[in-house]
Structures are given as C-alpha cells and as structure tokens.
Design a protein around this motif. Structure first.
Motif, PDB file in Angstrom:
ATOM      1  N   UNK A 114       0.695  -1.224   0.057  1.00 56.72           N
ATOM      2  CA  UNK A 114      -0.118   0.024  -0.039  1.00 56.72           C
ATOM      3  C   UNK A 114       0.872   1.216   0.047  1.00 56.72           C
ATOM      4  N   UNK A 115       0.300   2.324  -0.211  1.00 54.71           N
ATOM      5  CA  UNK A 115       1.152   3.743  -0.133  1.00 54.71           C
ATOM      6  C   UNK A 115       2.085   3.704   0.843  1.00 54.71           C
ATOM      7  N   UNK A 116       1.869   3.138   2.052  1.00 59.12           N
ATOM      8  CA  UNK A 116       2.754   3.291   2.984  1.00 59.12           C
ATOM      9  C   UNK A 116       4.048   2.583   3.355  1.00 59.12           C
ATOM     10  N   UNK A 117       3.947   1.487   2.360  1.00 55.13           N
ATOM     11  CA  UNK A 117       4.961   0.476   2.068  1.00 55.13           C
ATOM     12  C   UNK A 117       4.551  -0.778   2.823  1.00 55.13           C
ATOM     13  N   UNK A 118       3.679  -0.940   3.311  1.00 54.77           N
ATOM     14  CA  UNK A 118       3.112  -2.182   4.005  1.00 54.77           C
ATOM     15  C   UNK A 118       2.892  -3.146   2.969  1.00 54.77           C
ATOM     16  N   UNK A 119       3.554  -4.419   3.197  1.00 48.92           N
ATOM     17  CA  UNK A 119       3.478  -5.634   2.416  1.00 48.92           C
ATOM     18  C   UNK A 119       2.198  -6.496   2.582  1.00 48.92           C
ATOM     19  N   UNK A 120       1.677  -6.970   1.483  1.00 45.43           N
ATOM     20  CA  UNK A 120       0.535  -7.967   1.702  1.00 45.43           C
ATOM     21  C   UNK A 120       0.754  -8.983   0.640  1.00 45.43           C
ATOM     22  N   UNK A 121       0.182 -10.381   0.900  1.00 43.97           N
ATOM     23  CA  UNK A 121       0.134 -11.292  -0.132  1.00 43.97           C
ATOM     24  C   UNK A 121      -1.550 -11.680  -0.262  1.00 43.97           C
TER      25      UNK A 121
END
Ligand code: FAD
Length: 625
Positions: free
Chosen positions: A308-315
């Motif tokens: 997301x724009x904050x840099x938090x990574x998801x899968x």
C-alpha cells in the motif's frame, strides 16, 4: 543526454489549469461508489481504498487481476458475469471519479505526463533522436491508460488482425472472427449535441449494445470543411467514411470513446455503475503489485505480493488464477521481478529465476509521433481552435463551465478532429513493414489547435497535421536493472533504429504528405505558415537532411507500446504467452493486455486492449466453467 522538453513544457502548462473538482454527475457517482463501499455485508462489491476495508468484506478470491486498466477491467467485468466466480482487481492508481483531467475529454492533454494519473516514466536516451529521454506516459488510475488517453477509437485494418492470427497460428484472431467482439465492446451513441452522425461513420459496422460508448465530436470546427474539401479534390487523400470497417485507408472523422461529452473509459464502462455493485467484483485501489510468487513451490504462480502507499506489504493467493494486466511496461517488469524472464540476466541481478523466458520484455513496438504545426487565421474566436482554452484562463473557465453543465462544447471532445491512414506509394521496401497493401504506413493526426505535448504559444491560432509511423519496423525493449520492483524499468522503444532505415523513409514520406495536405487549395487563406518546434521550422521543400534534423529534435511517442510479453503458438519455444494467454512454463498465470501483441497494429491501441480482454475472458471462462 538531454531530457525531452515535452515534459518540462507540459509541467508549465499544467499550472494554467485549476485543480480537479467535482462535476455534479461525478459527485453523484462518487456518492454511489461510497455507498457501495459503506454498505458492507458478507458479500458487497465495491471499490476500496485500503486493504482493511477490503478485508472487512472479503479475503478470498477465485481470480486476482493485476491492473484495473483497459484489458484488466474488461476481464473483471466478463468474469463476474459468472456468479460463481469471485474477482479481486488490484490497481496501483487511485479513483477516476471526480478527476477533472480524467473526465473532461479535451483535458486529456494535461492528464499526462507529470501527474498523479501517470506512472511518469521516461525512456532511455534514444540514440537516433539526439539521445533525448522521452516522456513515456502510462495510465496510473482506475481504467489505466483508457482513463488518460486521447480517446481516438480505431480497430486497425483487417490485415493487421489476419497477420496476428497467422503469426500465432490461431484463426480466432482473424478480423472476421474479431468483428463480433468489436461489436460486443461498442455502444454507438449519438454525440452530445445530438447531430446526425450518418455522414461521419458507417453505423452498420458498429455495435450498438456494447459496454464502451463510442461517438463523434459534439460540435463542428472550422477546419472540418477544409479537410473534407481536400478529400474530395486531392486524389492522394481520399475520404473514408469509416476507418473501422476493416478497410482503413483514407481520411475520416475521428471516432472517440466518449459518452455525451464525458470520457468513456474502462473505469466508467466495464467497471461503471451498472456493474460495480456485483457482489463478486472487488477493486482495491492504491495497491502496487511487486511480485507474483510461486504458491506451492512448483511453478504454480497464484500468490500476489503488493504494497500500500505506506509501504506495508501484503499477499493474497488466488484460488484459481492470476491475470496480469499491468500493461506493456509494467507487465514484463513484474514478470522479471517474479523470476520469469531471461534466467541468466535475472541471476545477474540477484533474482532467482523460476522460468527461463528470454522474450520477456523484448519485441517492444511503438508508434513514433512527429508534431507538425501551422499558424492559422482562425475567424471564430475564441473557440475556433482549442488554443485559447490553454492560453487564457477566462476562456478556459467558460469552456469548462459549459462542459460541467451539459458535457457540451470543445472540452467535451477529444483533441483529435480527423485521422488519416496513408501509404508510401513508392513501394521501395524489401519487406513491407505494414500488414498488407491496405494497411497504413503512416497516419495523419489532425487537430484544430496546437498539439506538441507542451503549452501552446501564448498567442495565436494553430492547426496540427502531425504524423505517426503507423507500421514501424523498429523494435525496442523493457528491461530491469535492479532487483527492486519499485525501481522504474528501462524503457527503450528503439525509435528509428531498424537497420534498413525503413522508419526514416516512412517519416520523410509522411512529412511530405502532411505538407502536401496542408498546402492543398482548400487551406489557402486559412493556413498562414509552418510553426517552429524546438527552434526548427520545416518548409514544404525541406530536404531529407532538414526533415531528419527536425525528427531528431522533435519525435516523441504517441503512447501505443505493445509486444513485451509476446504471444506465440504453444508449439513454439519462443514467446511469453500461449494463444490462450497462459504464461509458458508456469501454471495459474495469464497475461492479458496489449503486451501480448506480436505486431503493433496500424491503429491506436485501446480497441486492441478491449478486444484482447474480451477474447481472453471467453477462454478463461471456458477453462473453468
Ligand atoms: C496519453 C495516452 C494517450 C493515448 N491515446 C490513445 C487514443 O487516443 N486512442 C487509443 O486507442 N489508444 C490510446 N492510447 C493507448 C491505449 O490507451 C493503450 O494502448 C491501452 O489503454 C493499454 O491497455 P492495457 O490494458 O494494455 O494497459 P493499461 O490500460 O495501461 O492498464 C494497465 C493498468 O495496470 C496498472 N498497473 C501497472 N502496474 C501495476 C502494479 N505494479 N500494481 C498494480 N497495478 C498496476 C496501471 O496503473 C493500469 O491501470 C493512449 C495511451 C496514453 C498513455
């Protein structure tokens, strides 16, 4: 290396335009969208801004589509016709709704570059163009490039598609087999002023019950009669009632993807209000995909990593398939960062190769564009040409106000007035770069106003008969030079690099044809003189060397890159995808966007993107129903 001045110029132009604001209709649509997002139940479809909002509703999806652009949105729509399929679209950009530059057709001229709606890429220095690094816009907003493009609607020639079919060994791509798809896409609608379009196109070749509205400009311009008169009096420039009939040669009215003065994009059509409430359709904005990961360690690529724009990574892992629709620049980039590409080169960058597919990122084909402007004696001030809208805040605000009320006026149409599809008659090519004898070598891009991707001069009225190499011989590439997926890829369209110099021959022929056109009797008295670009004025009697110098200083892209995840027969060891769009050597993953095209058509490429999305959807349904 010098950076192309087109970007800098537009940056200045941009400041003339006030910030985006809501139209009444747009405000209603935003309200509708917000309503869906808020009305969360167990299965309420919506466009979401955050992962948390999405996960409150749904966490598991049959299909994940990377990129809510032109082709991706078409696939999302068609797959969710099946109630048993659930779909998530991951789009890196934001909403199209309420965005003035995106919604108001003429303001496409300032929607890119250097805006939030653009990935803001530049090319590597173009060796044939004074080493200039060219601005290379790509849509970064829901609807993708269909949300920022110039809305010209062109299908290409029948020969373009027949060549595609022959190249990949699949008759499904033949023109005759694609016409039903084009009709399925199109909803031919009256222009915003309600005038009779019958002399401007052939309604019988178009669809009238499709999803994406196409029409013609809702007003007459002062160059219309001059152009028509030239087509009636100069044999070199015949009139073509409908360049989308399969036979494209000649000059005709520009068909536009517009609905009553508003842009008709993939976001407003395929993901528009009629469909977005489907409970099985979910769209997550601001979700930038970085990699596709093997799910079970066995070449099954169904896990998508994004941030997301904050840099938090998801899968997220798709239960059935991932469909990569990130466009000709980002699709190969994502593949390479996922370990799918030239194994040796990936290893050198510290990326673990999973599948050795050297064609990933290769075969980039694009249409070079050359602005050619003339000073004209416009009599219908202030709106005889589009120039005052960009030169004068008062005129601009009046025009925007008119458009906001009704969609009417100059703001409610594409800048493209007419298009011409023409050939170099000399037959000097050892190998004709066009798909056949009825396919254009070059294009006229006719605007009743200055079109140089830069602020128009502060005063004066202009006309452009810019030229485009419609069937270029040169090829380039999209590569990466780091293992960080957030780094911009290296884009090299390779303009004018073909070893036989075919594209140089074509651009000289195109320039001379443009000067012949503008010099024809109907334009006498209207056209005053050629206008300099980047300090160079080209005259009708220009030598090859003078034309070449002008091209080197002024050529740019007209934004139609294709071919970087090229389709090839399943029996071929070459290519990136098979004819059913599946990525060679892996399972669970297809590429569906214009990057799969083996040749660039003599056409603007949004219709190609939709037709690719439609045909792929039928194949995906057939595979899983
Ligand atoms: C300025 C401009 C003017 C043009 N004018 C015309 C015209 O007049 N007529 C015409 O026919 N064609 C025109 N084109 C070309 C045409 O619009 C494109 O060829 C076509 O829309 C491409 O469709 P696509 O589905 O392949 O890619 P796109 O529509 O570009 O879709 C790709 C989508 O993927 C998203 N995406 C990319 N990377 C990621 C990621 N990592 N994570 C998540 N999402 C991602 C993008 O934001 C985008 O929404 C123009 C294009 C531009 C840029």
């Amino acid at each position: 290396m010098t950076r192309s001045r087109t970007c800098a110029g537009l940056g200045a132009w941009l400041h003339y335009i006030r910030p985006p604001r809501l139209r009444l209709g747009a405000a209603m649509r935003l309200f509708t969208s917000a309503f869906f997002a808020l009305s969360v139940g167990t299965a309420s479809a919506a466009v979401y801004d955050t992962v948390a909002a999405l996960e409150a509703v749904a966490t598991s999806f049959d299909f994940i589509i990377i990129g809510g652009g032109t082709a991706g949105s078409a696939v999302a729509n068609r797959l969710t016709e099946e109630k048993s399929f659930s779909v998530l679209v991951l789009e890196a950009g934001g909403t199209n709704i309420g965005q003035l530059y995106v919604e108001a057709p003429l303001l496409c001229l300032v929607a890119t570059p250097d805006t939030i709606y653009d990935w803001n890429y530049t090319t590597v220095g173009q060796t044939q163009l004074n080493n200039r690094e060219l601005s290379y816009p790509r849509g970064h907003v829901l609807g993708g490039s269909s949300s920022v493009n110039y809305m010209g609607w062109t299908r290409g020639s029948s020969e373009d598609w027949d060549r595609f079919a022959a190249t990949v060994g699949d008759n499904g791509w033949q023109w005759d087999n694609l016409v039903p798809y084009f009709k399925k896409i199109e909803d031919l609608t009256p222009p915003v002023d309600g005038h009779d379009m019958s002399g401007q196109l052939n309604a019988s070749v178009h669809g009238t019950a499709g999803i994406n509205s196409i029409s013609v400009a809702g007003f007459a311009t002062e160059i219309d009669p001059l152009i028509l008169s030239t087509t009636q009096t100069v044999a070199e420039f015949p009139f073509n009632l409908d360049m989308n009939s399969g036979y494209q040669l000649g000059i005709g009215w520009a068909q536009q993807s517009i609905l009553k003065g508003d842009r008709s994009s993939a976001a407003t059509s395929y993901l528009g209000s009629t469909y977005i409430s489907r409970p099985n359709l979910n769209v997550l904005l601001n979700a930038r995909v970085t990699r596709i990961l093997p799910t079970k360690g066995n070449g099954h690529f169904t896990t998508v990593q994004f941030q997301d724009p904050s840099g938090k990574v998801y899968t997220f892992t798709a239960k059935t398939e991932v469909i990569l629709s990130a466009g000709t620049v980002n699709t190969p980039s994502i593949l390479m960062h996922s370990g799918i590409g030239d194994a040796a080169k990936l290893t050198a960058l510290g990326i673990e190769p999973h599948v050795d597919l050297p064609d990933v990122g290769q075969h980039l084909a694009d249409h070079p564009f050359l602005p050619l402007s003339w000073v004209v004696s416009s009599e219908n001030q202030p709106y005889g040409t589009t120039d005052p809208i960009f030169q004068n805040a008062t005129f601009r605000n009046i025009a925007i106000g008119e458009w906001e009320q009704s969609g009417a006026g100059r703001i409610g149409a594409s800048p493209i007035a007419f298009l011409g599809w023409l050939r170099d008659k000399t037959d000097k090519f050892k190998v004709d770069p066009a798909a056949g004898p009825n396919t254009a070598h070059f294009e006229f891009f006719i605007t009743n106003g200055y079109l140089n991707f830069a602020a128009p001069p502060a005063n004066g009225s202009y006309m452009d008969v810019a030229v485009v190499i419609a069937s270029p011989a040169s090829r380039g590439s999209v590569t990466i030079n780091s293992n960080n997926p957030l780094d911009a890829p290296l884009i090299d369209p390779g303009f004018f690099t073909d070893s036989a110099g075919v594209d140089w021959d074509l651009v000289r022929a195109a320039v001379r044809a443009s000067y012949t056109f503008v010099g024809s009797p109907p334009f006498a008295g209207y056209v005053i003189q050629p206008f300099a670009s980047n300090g160079i004025t080209l005259y009708a009697n220009a030598t090859d060397a003078e034309i070449d110098a002008y091209v080197k200083a002024n050529a740019a892209t007209i934004f139609h890159p294709v071919g970087t995840a090229v389709m090839a027969s399943e029996h071929s060891s070459k290519g990136v995808v098979n004819t059913d769009f599946t990525v060679k050597g892996v399972s669970g993953l297809r590429v569906v966007d214009v990057s799969v095209m083996p040749y660039i058509p003599a056409a603007h490429t949004q219709a190609s993107a939709y037709v690719i999305g439609e045909r792929a959807s039928d194949m995906i349904k057939a595979a899983h129903l």
